[in-house]
Write a protein that holds these residues in place. Structure first.
Motif, PDB file in Angstrom:
ATOM      1  N   VAL A  85      -3.485 -11.047  11.280  1.00  0.00           N
ATOM      2  CA  VAL A  85      -2.448 -11.579  12.171  1.00  0.00           C
ATOM      3  C   VAL A  85      -2.989 -12.585  13.202  1.00  0.00           C
ATOM      4  CG1 VAL A  85      -0.738 -10.963  13.923  1.00  0.00           C
ATOM      5  CG2 VAL A  85      -0.862  -9.657  11.794  1.00  0.00           C
ATOM      6  N   PRO A  86      -4.116 -12.321  13.885  1.00  0.00           N
ATOM      7  CA  PRO A  86      -4.587 -13.323  14.860  1.00  0.00           C
ATOM      8  C   PRO A  86      -4.811 -14.678  14.174  1.00  0.00           C
ATOM      9  CG  PRO A  86      -5.787 -11.254  15.129  1.00  0.00           C
ATOM     10  CD  PRO A  86      -4.976 -11.118  13.862  1.00  0.00           C
ATOM     11  N   PRO A  87      -4.156 -15.738  14.655  1.00  0.00           N
ATOM     12  CA  PRO A  87      -4.168 -17.005  13.916  1.00  0.00           C
ATOM     13  C   PRO A  87      -5.539 -17.679  13.825  1.00  0.00           C
ATOM     14  CG  PRO A  87      -2.922 -17.201  15.980  1.00  0.00           C
ATOM     15  CD  PRO A  87      -3.266 -15.760  15.825  1.00  0.00           C
ATOM     16  N   THR A 123      11.275 -12.142  12.141  1.00  0.00           N
ATOM     17  CA  THR A 123      11.011 -12.467  10.735  1.00  0.00           C
ATOM     18  C   THR A 123      11.393 -13.912  10.390  1.00  0.00           C
ATOM     19  OG1 THR A 123      13.151 -11.550  10.117  1.00  0.00           O
ATOM     20  CG2 THR A 123      11.255 -10.082   9.924  1.00  0.00           C
ATOM     21  N   SER A 124      12.035 -14.623  11.333  1.00  0.00           N
ATOM     22  CA  SER A 124      12.362 -16.024  11.051  1.00  0.00           C
ATOM     23  C   SER A 124      11.315 -16.969  11.655  1.00  0.00           C
ATOM     24  CB  SER A 124      13.747 -16.369  11.606  1.00  0.00           C
ATOM     25  OG  SER A 124      13.718 -16.229  13.018  1.00  0.00           O
ATOM     26  N   SER A 125      10.293 -16.400  12.337  1.00  0.00           N
ATOM     27  CA  SER A 125       9.300 -17.266  12.990  1.00  0.00           C
ATOM     28  C   SER A 125       8.319 -17.845  11.979  1.00  0.00           C
ATOM     29  CB  SER A 125       8.538 -16.478  14.069  1.00  0.00           C
ATOM     30  OG  SER A 125       7.711 -15.495  13.468  1.00  0.00           O
ATOM     31  N   ALA A 126       7.746 -18.998  12.322  1.00  0.00           N
ATOM     32  CA  ALA A 126       6.760 -19.653  11.446  1.00  0.00           C
ATOM     33  C   ALA A 126       5.542 -18.751  11.274  1.00  0.00           C
ATOM     34  CB  ALA A 126       6.362 -20.993  12.048  1.00  0.00           C
ATOM     35  N   ASP A 127       5.179 -18.044  12.342  1.00  0.00           N
ATOM     36  CA  ASP A 127       4.008 -17.175  12.291  1.00  0.00           C
ATOM     37  C   ASP A 127       4.236 -16.044  11.278  1.00  0.00           C
ATOM     38  OD1 ASP A 127       1.437 -16.886  13.256  1.00  0.00           O
ATOM     39  OD2 ASP A 127       2.023 -15.297  14.654  1.00  0.00           O
ATOM     40  N   TYR A 128       5.430 -15.450  11.307  1.00  0.00           N
ATOM     41  CA  TYR A 128       5.755 -14.382  10.347  1.00  0.00           C
ATOM     42  C   TYR A 128       5.655 -14.925   8.919  1.00  0.00           C
ATOM     43  CZ  TYR A 128       8.287 -10.610   7.984  1.00  0.00           C
ATOM     44  OH  TYR A 128       8.638  -9.571   7.134  1.00  0.00           O
ATOM     45  N   ILE A 131       2.084 -15.298   7.813  1.00  0.00           N
ATOM     46  CA  ILE A 131       1.419 -14.023   7.499  1.00  0.00           C
ATOM     47  C   ILE A 131       1.909 -13.490   6.151  1.00  0.00           C
ATOM     48  CG2 ILE A 131       1.112 -11.631   8.275  1.00  0.00           C
ATOM     49  CD1 ILE A 131       1.399 -12.857  11.179  1.00  0.00           C
ATOM     50  N   VAL A 132       3.193 -13.650   5.875  1.00  0.00           N
ATOM     51  CA  VAL A 132       3.728 -13.276   4.551  1.00  0.00           C
ATOM     52  C   VAL A 132       3.004 -14.074   3.462  1.00  0.00           C
ATOM     53  CG1 VAL A 132       5.770 -13.490   3.053  1.00  0.00           C
ATOM     54  CG2 VAL A 132       5.993 -12.475   5.337  1.00  0.00           C
ATOM     55  N   ASP A 167       9.386  -8.800   1.709  1.00  0.00           N
ATOM     56  CA  ASP A 167       9.286 -10.243   1.936  1.00  0.00           C
ATOM     57  C   ASP A 167       8.086 -10.850   1.211  1.00  0.00           C
ATOM     58  OD1 ASP A 167      11.560 -10.214   3.464  1.00  0.00           O
ATOM     59  OD2 ASP A 167      10.515 -10.179   5.395  1.00  0.00           O
ATOM     60  N   VAL A 168       6.981 -10.099   1.119  1.00  0.00           N
ATOM     61  CA  VAL A 168       5.811 -10.612   0.382  1.00  0.00           C
ATOM     62  C   VAL A 168       6.187 -10.724  -1.098  1.00  0.00           C
ATOM     63  CG1 VAL A 168       3.416 -10.150  -0.292  1.00  0.00           C
ATOM     64  CG2 VAL A 168       4.147  -9.777   2.086  1.00  0.00           C
ATOM     65  N   GLY A 169       6.866  -9.700  -1.615  1.00  0.00           N
ATOM     66  CA  GLY A 169       7.499  -9.822  -2.921  1.00  0.00           C
ATOM     67  C   GLY A 169       6.571  -9.804  -4.128  1.00  0.00           C
TER      68      GLY A 169
END
Ligand code: MG
Length: 281
Positions: A85-87, A123-128, A131-132, A167-169
């Motif tokens: 998670v940490p970018p 879940t709509s953020s670019a960061d989320y 990570i997906v 979401d990863v699917g």
């Protein structure tokens, strides 16, 4: 139903597990291994480990990744430093997880696992989305080795984890359920979480803890198995209800006190054997 195999979390030169010789002395069936440092993943090290596993008849069920720079000092530090998670280190850690997947393949282990970190709630953020994407990339890499990826519980509530996996699917992303972490991190009742995650749970830790007076803000306290708030009989009963058939891997994270660690894990083995014989009779 046959008895669950009993396992223990082990370390070679990194992580908080017991050494392999202790796993042998404890008489366990399986181990999870904290991924060794890069210099200990050479073909020579791999053949030495394979010989040890062969001699003892112990099966490696998962290789856990961990990274330089991670700290579990307190909850905010954990959120800032742990997992993919940490970018800042995300790309380098993704590559490192792929090397750990290579190592797992070399030792014939079908599962890689990790603490992914605190996934953002939006879940709509670019960061989320990033990570997906990174998790999907890792899952596909592992799938090429015939491996599944297991996410250790703790940082997410069970419903958030179900959403993330969906979401990863990919079809090889599952859960390593740690009931004590749900309590330590203050992310919900472990039994309810286990029922929600159900068939997504493909490996488990047997660890116990007491709730913090400020759940989610300060750490709860890890305690010997059976002495905490998980409720081991209820835990195993719920594992039976969800059809879990994997190992019960004991984790006791006090490597600074190796004698006490070994003794408490020995008691945990006996407790799990007694409870599972009763429940599965
Ligand atoms: Mg754990």
């Amino acid at each position: 139903m046959k008895l669950w195999p009993i396992g223990v979390f082990t370390s070679i030169d990194a992580g908080l597990g017991v050494p392999l010789h202790v796993a042998k002395e404890l008489g366990v069936d399986t181990i999870q291994i904290h991924a060794p440092k890069q210099e200990s993943r050479s073909p020579l090290h791999v053949s030495k480990l394979l010989a040890q596993l062969n001699d003892t008849g112990i099966e490696a069920t998962a290789v856990f990744g961990g990274f330089e720079g991670e700290s579990y000092a307190d909850i905010p530090t954990t959120a800032a430093t742990v997992g993919l998670v940490p970018p800042g280190p995300r790309a380098a850690r993704l590559e490192e997880m792929k090397r750990i997947s290579d190592y797992a393949r070399a030792i014939g282990c079908p599962v890689v696992a990790l603490h992914l970190g605190y996934v953002p709630h939006d879940t709509s953020s670019a960061d989320y989305r990033d990570i997906v994407q990174v998790t999907r990339d890792l899952c596909r890499y592992a799938a090429n080795h015939g491996q599944n990826l297991h996410l250790e519980t703790g940082q997410e509530t069970a419903p958030d984890l179900v959403q993330f996996i969906s979401d990863v699917g990919t079809n090889n992303l599952f859960v390593n359920f740690d009931p004590a972490n749900m309590i330590l991190y203050g992310q919900g009742d472990p039994i309810e979480a286990l029922q929600i995650l159900g068939s997504l749970v493909r490996s488990v830790h047997c660890k116990d803890a007491k709730w913090s007076s400020q759940p989610g803000i300060t750490w709860g306290q890890e305690v010997p198995l059976g002495a905490g708030d998980v409720g081991m009989e209820r835990y195993l009963m719920t594992l039976k209800q969800i059809g879990y058939e994997g190992s019960l891997t004991i984790e006791r994270e006090i490597p600074q006190e190796p004698e006490r660690q070994k003794a408490e894990i020995g008691h945990a083995v006996a407790l799990l054997q007694q409870l599972s014989a009763k429940l599965l009779a």
